[in-house]
Design an enzyme around this catalytic site. Structure first.
Site, short mmCIF file in Angstrom:
data_model
loop_
_atom_site.label_atom_id
_atom_site.label_comp_id
_atom_site.label_asym_id
_atom_site.label_seq_id
_atom_site.Cartn_x
_atom_site.Cartn_y
_atom_site.Cartn_z
N TYR A 150 0.80 -1.23 0.00
CA TYR A 150 0.00 0.00 0.00
C TYR A 150 0.84 1.29 0.00
CZ TYR A 150 -3.75 -3.30 0.45
OH TYR A 150 -4.60 -4.35 0.21
N ASP A 179 5.16 -7.91 -1.26
CA ASP A 179 3.93 -8.11 -2.03
C ASP A 179 4.25 -8.12 -3.52
OD1 ASP A 179 0.90 -7.56 -2.80
OD2 ASP A 179 0.90 -7.84 -0.62
N ASP A 180 3.22 -8.08 -4.32
CA ASP A 180 3.28 -8.05 -5.78
C ASP A 180 4.35 -7.06 -6.28
OD1 ASP A 180 2.61 -8.07 -8.45
OD2 ASP A 180 0.64 -7.15 -8.18
N LYS A 285 1.02 -14.91 1.62
CA LYS A 285 -0.26 -14.29 1.26
C LYS A 285 -0.59 -14.81 -0.13
CE LYS A 285 -2.16 -9.65 0.23
NZ LYS A 285 -1.79 -8.19 0.27
N ILE A 286 -1.57 -15.71 -0.21
CA ILE A 286 -1.97 -16.24 -1.52
C ILE A 286 -3.20 -15.48 -1.96
CG2 ILE A 286 -0.84 -18.50 -1.36
CD1 ILE A 286 -3.60 -19.69 -0.59
N ASP A 287 -3.11 -14.89 -3.15
CA ASP A 287 -4.07 -13.86 -3.57
C ASP A 287 -4.79 -14.27 -4.86
OD1 ASP A 287 -5.38 -11.44 -3.58
OD2 ASP A 287 -3.59 -10.21 -3.86
N CYS A 328 -6.42 -14.45 0.30
CA CYS A 328 -6.86 -13.11 -0.14
C CYS A 328 -7.54 -13.27 -1.49
CB CYS A 328 -5.65 -12.18 -0.23
SG CYS A 328 -6.05 -10.46 -0.56
N ARG A 343 -8.29 -12.56 4.44
CA ARG A 343 -8.72 -11.18 4.13
C ARG A 343 -10.22 -11.20 3.97
NH1 ARG A 343 -5.87 -7.41 1.33
NH2 ARG A 343 -7.72 -6.60 0.31
N ASP A 347 -9.59 -4.02 -0.87
CA ASP A 347 -8.37 -3.33 -0.47
C ASP A 347 -8.66 -1.97 0.18
OD1 ASP A 347 -7.34 -5.42 -1.91
OD2 ASP A 347 -5.92 -4.20 -3.04
C1 9PG Z 1 -1.41 -6.95 -5.40
C2 9PG Z 1 -2.66 -6.63 -4.62
C3 9PG Z 1 -2.42 -6.62 -3.10
C4 9PG Z 1 -3.75 -6.47 -2.39
C5 9PG Z 1 -4.70 -7.55 -2.83
C6 9PG Z 1 -4.89 -7.48 -4.34
O1 9PG Z 1 -8.41 -5.71 -10.23
N1 9PG Z 1 -8.90 -5.93 -9.09
O2 9PG Z 1 -10.10 -6.10 -8.93
C7 9PG Z 1 -8.01 -6.01 -7.96
C8 9PG Z 1 -8.54 -6.25 -6.69
C9 9PG Z 1 -7.67 -6.32 -5.60
C10 9PG Z 1 -6.32 -6.18 -5.78
C11 9PG Z 1 -5.79 -5.95 -7.02
C12 9PG Z 1 -6.65 -5.87 -8.12
O3 9PG Z 1 -5.49 -6.25 -4.67
O4 9PG Z 1 -5.94 -7.46 -2.20
O5 9PG Z 1 -3.57 -6.54 -0.98
O6 9PG Z 1 -1.78 -7.81 -2.68
O7 9PG Z 1 -3.62 -7.60 -4.99
O8 9PG Z 1 -1.65 -6.89 -6.77
#
Ligand code: 9PG
Length: 444
Positions: A150, A179-180, A285-287, A328, A343, A347
């Site tokens: 963030y 993170d990413d 953190k698996i997203d 997540c 989560r 966000d």
């Molecule tokens: C990394 C992020 C962070 C964040 C996650 C997630 O396009 N979308 O709808 C979208 C939704 C959530 C998002 C990114 C894109 O955030 O929640 O904490 O890790 O990925 O890319």
């Protein structure tokens, strides 16, 4: 949809509670007459809503779970999937005169609850029973984290993480979670971005500084630009016309889904996590994991939720039993019993309201609504993650967000560039990361 029940209500006092499909999906209670939140466009629906079509705008829909509080002193109805970890039927509630008319796309139970605490109290008692039925142990306490997202988003560099490491001595941070942005592409998890010269070296420095090492992945996403998509088209979940199933669009590219029932794809993914384990990473953190439960044609003929649960088990096996697993973008009910923390919100963002009014997108309003509505889950299914504290001066209404994290935060994380914090921000971060987290946010 099949009829379930009709509940007499007092429309001026009744509440209808919708459980959203995954972490970011709107989840809240509505007074009859208030229109529920819906996705801004179809590509958003792919991630945030389970059902392939949505009901009329004035029909409430929970995915696997709705609650009707009739508002007339009568018992609260918890209407839920008969088997919440295995099937997530759409459950619709229409208000017709002084009745809530409930229908569902699959098998549900209608549980009446005359106990205290309204919607959340009834949900807490329902969740107690679900957890007991599955034989779940109490979730282990969460570590505190610092997360790169963030402040730096995808522009994060190796030196950003090092700079923050040098500033955290006075803060009670257990895990440094990158993170990413460390990876070159979505799906190519072991290939570093040009801004990271030495990813394993960075994790070694994190550990040398007396922190645990954490990493972000989106295990079931395959970006259209990735090497995995180019080299292994046979690893993608397909539509029946042969085209790859869309998992949405982000990072300026189409997203596909890894078919973890394909033995080679499963072996690839397990290898990624075994490598991370070798690097000393023990927080994950698996997203975007909703992608693992999308409808489509897989190598093995299993239903999507079974495929999803088996894929989470595969990841758990590769990361080891002691690693901490945070879901997540994750289907809520199908993840019960498989993650340490979850989560429960879209966000957080410096902005209070999302740019286009779609509350599944970043913003404090949607994050706050979901964190409150899913409070009953904490301590029963897992530890609730309300999303990170951001406390730097450019965060709108930062006192409100901090108060929310303090009240509804199970997993406590900080996600500011620590050099951006003023005295209030630093003090608030220290305080929120030190607070004792209660076993439950909602008593049953
Ligand atoms: C990394 C992020 C962070 C964040 C996650 C997630 O396009 N979308 O709808 C979208 C939704 C959530 C998002 C990114 C894109 O955030 O929640 O904490 O890790 O990925 O890319």
């Amino acid at each position: 949809m099949r009829p379930v029940t009709e509940i007499p209500i007092d429309p001026s006092r009744a509440l209808v509670h919708e459980q959203g499909w995954q972490s970011w999906s709107p989840s809240t209670s509505y007074s009859p007459g208030t229109l529920p939140y819906r996705p801004a466009n179809d590509i958003r629906r792919i991630g945030a809503w389970r059902a392939e079509s949505l009901p009329a705008p004035d029909v409430y829909r929970g995915e696997g779970l709705v609650v009707v509080d009739p508002g007339d002193g009568g018992p609260v109805h918890v209407i839920a999937s008969a088997d919440p970890t295995a099937s997530v039927p759409a459950i619709d509630v229409s208000i017709v005169d002084s009745r809530a008319v409930v229908s569902a796309s699959g098998e549900v139970t209608d549980r009446t609850d005359a106990g205290p605490g309204g919607v959340q109290g009834a949900l807490a008692r329902w969740a107690d029973d679900v957890a007991a039925g599955l034989g779940l142990a109490a979730p282990r306490p969460a570590p505190t984290i610092w997360c790169s997202w963030y402040q730096y988003f995808t522009k994060v560099t190796e030196s950003n993480v090092d700079d923050n490491l040098a500033l955290m001595d006075s803060l009670p941070i257990d895990v440094v979670q990158v993170d990413d942005g460390y990876q070159v592409e979505i799906g190519d998890w072991l290939v570093p971005s040009p801004d990271f010269a030495d990813v394993p070296g960075l994790f070694a420095r994190i550990r040398d500084s007396d922190h645990r090492a954490g990493i972000w992945t989106a295990p079931f996403l395959v970006g259209a630009r990735s090497a995995v998509a180019a080299d292994h088209p046979e690893w993608l979940v397909r539509n029946y016309d042969g085209s790859p199933v869309s998992a949405g669009h982000n990072w300026n590219q189409d997203l596909y889904t890894l078919d973890t029932t394909h033995p080679d794809a499963a072996e690839y993914l397990a290898g990624v996590y075994r490598t991370f384990r070798d690097w000393g990473i023990d927080f994950h953190k698996i997203d975007f994991v909703y992608a693992g439960a999308l409808f489509g044609r897989r190598y093995a003929e299993v239903d999507p939720i079974t495929a999803y649960r088996e894929a989470l088990a595969l990841i758990r096996d590769a990361i080891g039993p002691d690693a901490y697993l945070l879901g997540c973008g994750a289907p809520q009910l199908p993840s019960i019993g498989l993650v340490d923390a979850m989560r429960v919100s879209p966000d957080i963002a410096p902005a209070y309201m999302p740019a286009d009014g779609d509350i599944s997108m970043p913003g404090q309003w949607g994050a706050t609504l979901n964190g409150i509505s899913r409070a009953f889950q904490h301590g029963r299914f897992w530890i609730n993650d309300p999303d990170c504290l951001v406390a730097r001066p450019d965060v709108e209404r930062r006192e409100h967000w901090a108060a929310h994290v303090s009240q509804f935060g199970g997993l406590r994380g900080s996600s500011d560039g620590l050099d951006q914090l003023d005295e209030w921000g630093l003090e608030t971060t220290r305080r929120l990361l030190s607070e004792q987290v209660p076993r439950y946010f909602v008593e049953s």
